[in-house]
Design an enzyme around this catalytic site. Structure first.
Site, PDB file in Angstrom:
ATOM      1  N   GLY A  21       0.881  -1.280  -0.017  1.00 40.91           N
ATOM      2  CA  GLY A  21      -0.024   0.030  -0.039  1.00 40.91           C
ATOM      3  C   GLY A  21       0.842   1.329   0.000  1.00 40.91           C
ATOM      4  O   GLY A  21       0.580   2.186   0.696  1.00 40.91           O
ATOM      5  N   ALA A  22       1.821   1.244  -0.825  1.00 43.42           N
ATOM      6  CA  ALA A  22       2.732   2.397  -0.630  1.00 43.42           C
ATOM      7  C   ALA A  22       2.348   3.411  -1.626  1.00 43.42           C
ATOM      8  O   ALA A  22       3.384   4.392  -2.001  1.00 43.42           O
ATOM      9  CB  ALA A  22       4.201   1.665  -1.095  1.00 43.42           C
ATOM     10  N   ASN A  23       1.453   3.328  -2.406  1.00 43.23           N
ATOM     11  CA  ASN A  23       1.147   4.586  -3.196  1.00 43.23           C
ATOM     12  C   ASN A  23       0.365   5.643  -2.565  1.00 43.23           C
ATOM     13  O   ASN A  23       0.078   6.946  -3.144  1.00 43.23           O
ATOM     14  CB  ASN A  23       0.130   4.020  -4.444  1.00 43.23           C
ATOM     15  CG  ASN A  23      -1.059   3.406  -3.907  1.00 43.23           C
ATOM     16  OD1 ASN A  23      -1.153   2.248  -3.427  1.00 43.23           O
ATOM     17  ND2 ASN A  23      -2.348   4.113  -4.157  1.00 43.23           N
ATOM     18  N   GLY A  25      -0.788   7.807   1.447  1.00 43.74           N
ATOM     19  CA  GLY A  25      -0.686   8.017   2.941  1.00 43.74           C
ATOM     20  C   GLY A  25       0.564   7.322   3.767  1.00 43.74           C
ATOM     21  O   GLY A  25       1.519   7.787   3.244  1.00 43.74           O
ATOM     22  N   ILE A  26       0.385   6.436   4.623  1.00 41.34           N
ATOM     23  CA  ILE A  26       1.289   6.258   5.432  1.00 41.34           C
ATOM     24  C   ILE A  26       2.500   5.347   4.856  1.00 41.34           C
ATOM     25  O   ILE A  26       3.750   5.357   5.099  1.00 41.34           O
ATOM     26  CB  ILE A  26       0.846   5.296   6.767  1.00 41.34           C
ATOM     27  CG1 ILE A  26      -0.281   5.956   7.387  1.00 41.34           C
ATOM     28  CG2 ILE A  26       1.980   4.897   7.743  1.00 41.34           C
ATOM     29  CD1 ILE A  26      -0.180   7.359   8.490  1.00 41.34           C
ATOM     30  N   GLY A  27       1.895   4.488   3.899  1.00 39.20           N
ATOM     31  CA  GLY A  27       2.934   3.572   3.199  1.00 39.20           C
ATOM     32  C   GLY A  27       3.717   4.457   2.320  1.00 39.20           C
ATOM     33  O   GLY A  27       4.815   4.060   2.085  1.00 39.20           O
ATOM     34  N   SER A 148      -3.840  -0.336  14.675  1.00 45.35           N
ATOM     35  CA  SER A 148      -4.493   0.684  14.923  1.00 45.35           C
ATOM     36  C   SER A 148      -4.854   0.596  16.403  1.00 45.35           C
ATOM     37  O   SER A 148      -5.290  -0.378  16.991  1.00 45.35           O
ATOM     38  CB  SER A 148      -5.913   0.794  13.927  1.00 45.35           C
ATOM     39  OG  SER A 148      -6.527   1.809  14.507  1.00 45.35           O
ATOM     40  N   TYR A 173     -13.758  -3.852  10.945  1.00 42.29           N
ATOM     41  CA  TYR A 173     -12.269  -3.191  11.029  1.00 42.29           C
ATOM     42  C   TYR A 173     -11.419  -3.601  12.432  1.00 42.29           C
ATOM     43  O   TYR A 173     -10.186  -3.933  12.347  1.00 42.29           O
ATOM     44  CB  TYR A 173     -12.347  -1.651  10.833  1.00 42.29           C
ATOM     45  CG  TYR A 173     -11.141  -0.876  10.844  1.00 42.29           C
ATOM     46  CD1 TYR A 173     -10.132  -1.296  10.022  1.00 42.29           C
ATOM     47  CD2 TYR A 173     -10.492   0.015  11.595  1.00 42.29           C
ATOM     48  CE1 TYR A 173      -8.966  -0.396   9.558  1.00 42.29           C
ATOM     49  CE2 TYR A 173      -9.461   0.637  11.896  1.00 42.29           C
ATOM     50  CZ  TYR A 173      -8.658   0.537  10.784  1.00 42.29           C
ATOM     51  OH  TYR A 173      -7.334   1.228  10.748  1.00 42.29           O
TER      52      TYR A 173
HETATM   53  N1  LIG Z   1      -4.757   7.087   8.799  1.00 40.07           N
HETATM   54  C1  LIG Z   1      -5.158   6.509  10.013  1.00 40.07           C
HETATM   55  O1  LIG Z   1      -5.384   7.571  10.867  1.00 40.07           O
HETATM   56  C2  LIG Z   1      -4.779   5.281  10.416  1.00 40.07           C
HETATM   57  C3  LIG Z   1      -5.020   5.153  11.735  1.00 40.07           C
HETATM   58  C4  LIG Z   1      -4.848   3.732  12.580  1.00 40.07           C
HETATM   59  C5  LIG Z   1      -4.390   2.885  11.381  1.00 40.07           C
HETATM   60  N2  LIG Z   1      -4.173   3.029  10.175  1.00 40.07           N
HETATM   61  C6  LIG Z   1      -3.548   1.990   9.371  1.00 40.07           C
HETATM   62  O2  LIG Z   1      -2.559   2.613   8.364  1.00 40.07           O
HETATM   63  C7  LIG Z   1      -2.420   1.625   7.364  1.00 40.07           C
HETATM   64  C8  LIG Z   1      -2.219   2.710   5.954  1.00 40.07           C
HETATM   65  O3  LIG Z   1      -3.438   3.218   5.718  1.00 40.07           O
HETATM   66  P1  LIG Z   1      -3.421   5.115   5.364  1.00 40.07           P
HETATM   67  O4  LIG Z   1      -4.047   5.473   6.591  1.00 40.07           O
HETATM   68  O5  LIG Z   1      -2.155   5.369   4.957  1.00 40.07           O
HETATM   69  O6  LIG Z   1      -4.589   4.739   4.254  1.00 40.07           O
HETATM   70  P2  LIG Z   1      -4.430   5.132   2.632  1.00 40.07           P
HETATM   71  O7  LIG Z   1      -4.046   6.391   2.412  1.00 40.07           O
HETATM   72  O8  LIG Z   1      -5.865   4.708   2.205  1.00 40.07           O
HETATM   73  O9  LIG Z   1      -3.629   4.093   2.251  1.00 40.07           O
HETATM   74  C9  LIG Z   1      -4.099   2.554   2.390  1.00 40.07           C
HETATM   75  C10 LIG Z   1      -3.330   1.637   1.279  1.00 40.07           C
HETATM   76  O10 LIG Z   1      -3.425   0.537   1.017  1.00 40.07           O
HETATM   77  C11 LIG Z   1      -3.787   0.158  -0.009  1.00 40.07           C
HETATM   78  N3  LIG Z   1      -4.767  -1.015  -0.325  1.00 40.07           N
HETATM   79  C12 LIG Z   1      -5.765  -1.103   0.013  1.00 40.07           C
HETATM   80  N4  LIG Z   1      -6.441  -2.388  -0.322  1.00 40.07           N
HETATM   81  C13 LIG Z   1      -5.548  -3.165  -0.981  1.00 40.07           C
HETATM   82  C14 LIG Z   1      -5.540  -4.292  -1.296  1.00 40.07           C
HETATM   83  N5  LIG Z   1      -6.401  -5.094  -1.564  1.00 40.07           N
HETATM   84  N6  LIG Z   1      -4.177  -4.603  -1.966  1.00 40.07           N
HETATM   85  C15 LIG Z   1      -3.104  -3.954  -1.857  1.00 40.07           C
HETATM   86  N7  LIG Z   1      -2.970  -2.601  -1.330  1.00 40.07           N
HETATM   87  C16 LIG Z   1      -4.349  -2.121  -0.703  1.00 40.07           C
HETATM   88  C17 LIG Z   1      -4.533   1.370  -0.880  1.00 40.07           C
HETATM   89  O11 LIG Z   1      -4.333   1.228  -2.338  1.00 40.07           O
HETATM   90  P3  LIG Z   1      -5.290   2.216  -3.180  1.00 40.07           P
HETATM   91  O12 LIG Z   1      -4.893   3.569  -3.280  1.00 40.07           O
HETATM   92  O13 LIG Z   1      -5.228   1.444  -4.602  1.00 40.07           O
HETATM   93  O14 LIG Z   1      -6.579   1.762  -2.643  1.00 40.07           O
HETATM   94  C18 LIG Z   1      -3.311   2.409  -0.443  1.00 40.07           C
HETATM   95  O15 LIG Z   1      -2.137   2.424  -1.049  1.00 40.07           O
HETATM   96  C19 LIG Z   1      -3.654   0.826   7.354  1.00 40.07           C
HETATM   97  O16 LIG Z   1      -3.314  -0.597   7.793  1.00 40.07           O
HETATM   98  C20 LIG Z   1      -4.621   1.480   8.503  1.00 40.07           C
HETATM   99  O17 LIG Z   1      -5.318   0.663   8.963  1.00 40.07           O
HETATM  100  C21 LIG Z   1      -4.248   4.352   9.592  1.00 40.07           C
END
Ligand SMILES: NC(=O)c1ccc[n+]([C@@H]2O[C@H](COP(=O)([O-])OP(=O)(O)OC[C@H]3O[C@@H](n4cnc5c(N)ncnc54)[C@H](OP(=O)(O)O)[C@@H]3O)[C@@H](O)[C@H]2O)c1
Length: 308
Positions: A21-23, A25-27, A148, A173
């Site tokens: 998921g490196a495209n 947010g956090i990744g 989380s 979730y």
């Molecule tokens: N942001 C927060 O406040 C928060 C809080 C607690 C935990 N987290 C955790 O942090 C992690 C990163 O999330 P983020 O906040 O950075 O959200 P994000 O910006 O939505 O990033 C999520 C990433 O996961 C990818 N993804 C989703 N479904 C997938 C699949 N089937 N196969 C491969 N990749 C997939 C997305 O790809 P697409 O762009 O193609 O959809 C995107 O690259 C997650 O595990 C989330 O639960 C985040």
């Protein structure tokens, strides 16, 4: 670790990292900062277009970055197997199980698993198992799984892992994020039992403004929820850059302990990386073992090198 920032990441030259998921947010931030410190980073993304756009941005932001794109859909075990089978490196120093989805309307993965459990936990379970031989062969390797604080909303239901009896999107979730921690707990235990120096640790970003919050409402066409999420992200969340720090700490700091859980210092909400509170059920050996066995059965991926 007080005041720890991306500037404290040790030199990563010669190291190979995979970030799921490196495209976005956090990744994205984690991959970019690892590349900035010299790691060769594989962006494991489900969309070729979004992955290529992210890679393009990253090589502009970090001159000389060694960044490859590889397709990985965690909601399709065939794709996970394909990714692992074509993984080109002889070494893997760091696997960051970061990709995730949150509070989606009910749906299933290509293999029929409830989407949040399937993507957030089972996909990463299978990926880690398939890459395990390479991780074990790489001195000082790490597996960091992103959970989380919301895990504390619910323990898993071992008798209904796929929410077939009832589905509530936030509970599903929370359960998937509890599964991330139970997975880390059991992986760390098995690695230690087999005398491996691979470190399995977990992290969470607190509350960071990313695409995570709006993807669910958009899928369900819940415009008001999407609006609230946008307002929350705008006024209450920290940046994705700040949210990536606990992951980067768990991935690179020298003193990270197996089965540790790193998150933001201020009430697990924001701030620099610190040891984070976790619900007691995420440290339950029996539950972790049962989830492990179920995950092996559901995915067909067995961790033969780490048999109990
Ligand atoms: N942001 C927060 O406040 C928060 C809080 C607690 C935990 N987290 C955790 O942090 C992690 C990163 O999330 P983020 O906040 O950075 O959200 P994000 O910006 O939505 O990033 C999520 C990433 O996961 C990818 N993804 C989703 N479904 C997938 C699949 N089937 N196969 C491969 N990749 C997939 C997305 O790809 P697409 O762009 O193609 O959809 C995107 O690259 C997650 O595990 C989330 O639960 C985040």
């Amino acid at each position: 670790m007080s005041g720890w920032s991306e500037k404290d990441i040790p030199d990563q030259s010669g190291r190979v990292a995979v970030v799921t998921g490196a495209n976005s947010g956090i990744g994205y931030v984690a991959a970019r900062e690892l590349a900035r410190k010299g790691a060769r980073v594989v962006l494991a993304c489900r969309s070729e277009a979004r992955g290529a756009a992210a890679r393009g941005r990253m090589v502009v932001e970090v001159r000389g970055a060694e960044v490859d794109l590889a397709l990985l859909d965690l909601g399709d075990l065939g794709s996970v197997r394909q990714f692992a089978a074509t993984f080109p490196e002889g070494r893997l120093d760091l696997l960051v199980n970061n990709a995730g989805v949150m509070a989606l309307p009910y749906g299933t993965t290509a293999d029929g698993f409830e989407t949040q459990f399937g993507v957030n936990h089972l996909g990463h379970f299978a990926l880690t198992g398939l890459l395990l031989p390479t991780l074990l062969a790489t001195p000082g390797a790490r597996v960091v799984t992103v959970s989380s604080t919301m895990h504390s909303m619910s323990n898993i239901d071992i008798n209904d892992l796929n929410s077939e009896r009832s589905y509530r999107r936030w509970t599903a979730y929370a359960r998937s994020k509890t599964a991330n921690l139970l997975f880390t707990h059991e992986l760390a235990r098995r690695l230690a039992a087999h005398g491996s120096d691979v470190v399995a640790a977990a992290a969470h970003p607190g509350y960071a403004a990313t695409n995570l919050q709006t993807a669910g409402p958009r899928m369900a066409d819940r415009k008001l929820s999407e609006w609230f999420m946008r307002i929350g992200n705008r006024f209450f969340a920290q940046s994705a850059d700040a949210g990536a720090l606990p992951t980067l700490y768990a991935a690179t700091a020298p003193d990270v302990r197996p089965d540790s859980f790193t998150g933001p210092s201020l009430a697990g909400w924001r701030g620099s990386p610190a040891s984070s509170w976790r619900a007691p059920w995420t440290l339950n050996d029996q539950a972790a073992g049962r989830l492990w066995d179920a995950s092996e059965q559901l995915t067909g991926v067995t961790y033969d090198a780490l048999k109990a």
